[in-house]
Design an enzyme around this catalytic site. Structure first.
Site, PDB file in Angstrom:
ATOM      1  N   ALA A   7      -5.535  11.066   7.130  1.00  0.00           N
ATOM      2  CA  ALA A   7      -4.155  11.065   6.658  1.00  0.00           C
ATOM      3  C   ALA A   7      -3.129  11.248   7.789  1.00  0.00           C
ATOM      4  O   ALA A   7      -2.138  10.513   7.841  1.00  0.00           O
ATOM      5  CB  ALA A   7      -3.977  12.136   5.587  1.00  0.00           C
ATOM      6  N   GLU A  65     -18.210  18.269   1.718  1.00  0.00           N
ATOM      7  CA  GLU A  65     -17.320  18.989   0.801  1.00  0.00           C
ATOM      8  C   GLU A  65     -17.787  18.845  -0.638  1.00  0.00           C
ATOM      9  O   GLU A  65     -17.786  19.797  -1.413  1.00  0.00           O
ATOM     10  CB  GLU A  65     -15.882  18.483   0.983  1.00  0.00           C
ATOM     11  N   GLY A 115       0.821  -1.211   0.000  1.00  0.00           N
ATOM     12  CA  GLY A 115       0.000   0.000   0.000  1.00  0.00           C
ATOM     13  C   GLY A 115       0.852   1.257   0.000  1.00  0.00           C
ATOM     14  O   GLY A 115       1.697   1.447   0.870  1.00  0.00           O
ATOM     15  N   ASP A 168      -6.052   3.142   7.545  1.00  0.00           N
ATOM     16  CA  ASP A 168      -7.505   2.970   7.667  1.00  0.00           C
ATOM     17  C   ASP A 168      -7.948   1.559   8.015  1.00  0.00           C
ATOM     18  O   ASP A 168      -9.116   1.350   8.348  1.00  0.00           O
ATOM     19  CB  ASP A 168      -8.185   3.391   6.358  1.00  0.00           C
ATOM     20  N   GLY A 177      -0.294   4.418   0.292  1.00  0.00           N
ATOM     21  CA  GLY A 177      -1.022   5.568   0.830  1.00  0.00           C
ATOM     22  C   GLY A 177      -0.164   6.304   1.846  1.00  0.00           C
ATOM     23  O   GLY A 177       1.064   6.175   1.853  1.00  0.00           O
ATOM     24  N   PHE A 178      -0.797   7.059   2.715  1.00  0.00           N
ATOM     25  CA  PHE A 178      -0.036   7.866   3.669  1.00  0.00           C
ATOM     26  C   PHE A 178       0.800   7.003   4.614  1.00  0.00           C
ATOM     27  O   PHE A 178       1.948   7.322   4.902  1.00  0.00           O
ATOM     28  CB  PHE A 178      -0.973   8.771   4.464  1.00  0.00           C
TER      29      PHE A 178
END
Lengths: 429, 429
Positions: free
Chosen positions: A323, A176, A15, A307, A17-18
């Protein structure tokens, strides 16, 4: 992966991601580790701005960057684009969809979340999600194409369906997204059409519980609802979805809403890879509760982050799927690995989550911020949001390009990325 | 289209390229005309920079802009996204794929060109084209994905196929594309991979005739060949393609080239709509030779413009299929229509093509320019290229964003749009 040299530990990160990226960056340049980072895509995605790609404010490359490019100077890190299909925690191996075979000494599983339909997987076909760049482009394509079709048709009922955007889920993504859509159609696109009045397009934000932004305080939720209403979003709270058919939402109270653009932002669950580790899952969302150091019980060589983790912070509140939490976890794990090289056999530090707070933007120049005891709203919160998002965007060109895009869009009320690349239904070669 | 008011002429423009857009812009604000512009896509595309989207230097929205957005202040212009499937020159009507019915007093057909396979339509399946944004993204996706697969595989033969980019057609598109790919893989991506050496990736430019850039002078072709060679492009001239199979090019001399990325830039033909006007086509490419005023013989209410036109200029040289020629034609036709409102029954002016010349960029900072008697090459030509392309990009944000993207990529040898949004084979919803 390179052959194991003496004292060099092979770290496999699944992964980009962050969490995964931050772990790789912290291990970068440390020759005691040979790191392999695997991701299904070739890019790291700045998910907090994904809704702006969906609403035509930003281009895809503005918020995504090649993982190899980010890590190009990290000579001890190899990046591979592959999808892991199996993990063997005993043999310490993993298999890729490409046929590639991976071996590791340490594993970090940081595969993130995907959209959850709460068991109703068939709803996925009738809704649009917002988790990947492809998702965001599909949302943009659908809403813009619906407007084009509405401009063409003479059928009033069809036009009404085409001019309704329904967003299910009143969390930050839903808030948003609905605010940005209201700005786009009610302001920016107003003078673009001749046969339809885009200011009549309905943006409906649907939330099952009593208020939007549940993670915030009640007065902030109320403020958000007011602001959304002012910019033209219909906020439906306490409305539970009973069924989703093609172009139609059915609610438990019998209400029916027709819309050719139903966006599902109501929940997430862990990517299914978590089920392969042989540990009990902590919830129906497939998440895992690790030890305090983020490793798995009885498997100190396997870590989880981001997550897919379900755990509580020092104040006994759940660590959020944001994040900053993911980055902090990735860094914590890399530091544990480094520490163990320095002092083998030492005690591992537990992970402490440093709460950076929550924020959500509402339309053009309002936002709500909650960080510990600090609460902000209005234009000041909006500036805080702007500053933080720009500061954390990875990559200099991206940052400047995004800032410029925003500045122009802001001044001229005119986002520039309003293009439909692939008409709906086309097949990507 | 709005009902005809007295003395208001309905102008139907099919195609939002340079010709159609320029005609609409010239008629904008003139209340004697009610203009409808129809295009299959929702954007005007700056085709001269399409190769930069393919080679990951620019994002799609950098070179494309919503047609409605360009024409938003033109109140007498309606933009519709539809595909015209039939034209009746007698009834003066056209039909859209959406079911929409169009009526006109004047028609401008400016549908442009598409990739030509010289009758071998089955070759289209085994090659990538470069005419639309979707095409450019497919080229980028394929080349980047091939590198990812090459990094994963242990099969030498497969790796070789994956690391060969074959570009068929030595015109400006082929030259610019091959130069940009050589720069990308041999310079920018060099430090990105650990298992493959991207400087070994082959970029092969294939031309059937004796030299590349046939529209230029011989010494310019030779200069281009030298420059391409220096930056690592293999230039194969005099090589005729005999057959294209999946992943394999067969040449008439028996040569075989294996490549998982075959890009077809060898020719164009008019979009098939030209066959519906009931006039004889001027060539096998489906183009039309209009009267001197750009209207059709015996049909003074129907005009053609842009790449579907085959005609000669005042010097008896063919008018090239370039953006300046298309824009000039679009403007000429709009002026004829206006003049006829001013002085009904007057003589129509013939179209004169003002030759703005040709240019092609070769890799990072060289170009060739030919404009009348003026010839340039090298870095000066490159600056001329840069200036002209920036100046003609429509839309302020685009222009600045492109300029910044280029500046950063130039200084850091590091184009930023290296992302694969949809993995190959995915279906766009």
């Amino acid at each position: 992966m390179a052959a194991t040299e003496k004292n060099v530990s092979r770290v496999l990160i699944i992964g980009g991601g962050f969490a995964g990226l931050e772990c790789a960056r912290t291990l970068a340049g440390d020759s005691r580790f040979s790191v392999t980072l695997v991701d299904r895509t070739n890019h790291h995605l700045f998910q907090p701005l994904l809704y702006q790609v969906a609403t035509a404010s930003l281009a895809a490359p503005d918020i995504a960057r090649s993982i190899r490019q980010i890590l190009e100077d990290a000579e001890n890190v190899t990046v591979l684009m592959d999808e892991i299909t199996a993990i063997d925690p005993v043999k310490k191996t993993a298999e890729g969809k490409s046929g590639h075979h991976f071996e590791y000494d340490y594993l970090l599983l940081a595969v993130g979340a995907r959209t959850s339909y709460f068991g109703k997987t068939e709803w996925a076909e009738n809704t649009l999600a917002l988790k990947s760049l492809a998702d965001a482009q599909a949302v943009r394509r659908t809403v813009l194409s619906n407007l084009e079709r509405a401009e063409l048709t003479d059928d009033e009922a069809e036009r009404k369906r085409l001019m309704t955007v329904a967003i299910v889920g009143g969390g930050p993504t839903g808030v948003e997204l609905s605010g940005a859509f209201a700005d786009l159609v009610h302001r920016s696109l107003r003078s673009n059409f001749r046969r339809i009045d885009t200011s009549k397009l309905r943006v409906v934000l649907i939330e099952g519980s009593a208020r939007v932004l549940e993670a915030f305080d009640e007065d902030q939720s109320e403020y958000t609802r007011q602001r959304l209403k002012e910019i033209g979003v219909e906020v439906w709270t306490g409305m539970r979805v009973d069924d989703v058919k093609k172009g139609v939402l059915h609610f438990t109270d019998g209400t029916v809403l027709e819309s050719e653009a139903i966006i599902w932002a109501a929940g997430v669950e862990a990517q299914p890879l978590t089920a392969m580790l042989g540990v009990p899952l902590a919830d129906r969302g497939g998440r895992i509760t690790p030890q305090a150091d983020l490793s798995l019980p009885c498997m100190p060589d396997i870590f989880v982050a981001g997550d897919i983790v379900r755990m509580k912070d020092a104040d006994d509140k759940p660590v959020p799927g944001l994040a900053p939490a993911a980055s902090q976890m990735g860094r914590h794990i890399a530091k544990i690995l480094k520490r163990e090289k320095d002092r083998p056999g030492g005690q591992r530090d537990p992970f402490y989550y440093l709460d950076k707070g929550f924020m959500a933007i509402i339309g053009k120049n309002h936002a709500v911020v909650k960080a510990g005891k600090l609460k902000m709203r209005g234009i000041l919160a909006w500036f805080a949001w702007l500053f933080i998002h720009i500061a954390f965007l990875i990559g200099f060109r991206n940052r400047l390009s995004v800032l410029l895009g925003w500045a122009f869009a802001y001044i001229r009320d005119n986002p520039e990325a309003r293009i439909i690349v692939n008409p709906p239904g086309t097949k990507v070669q």
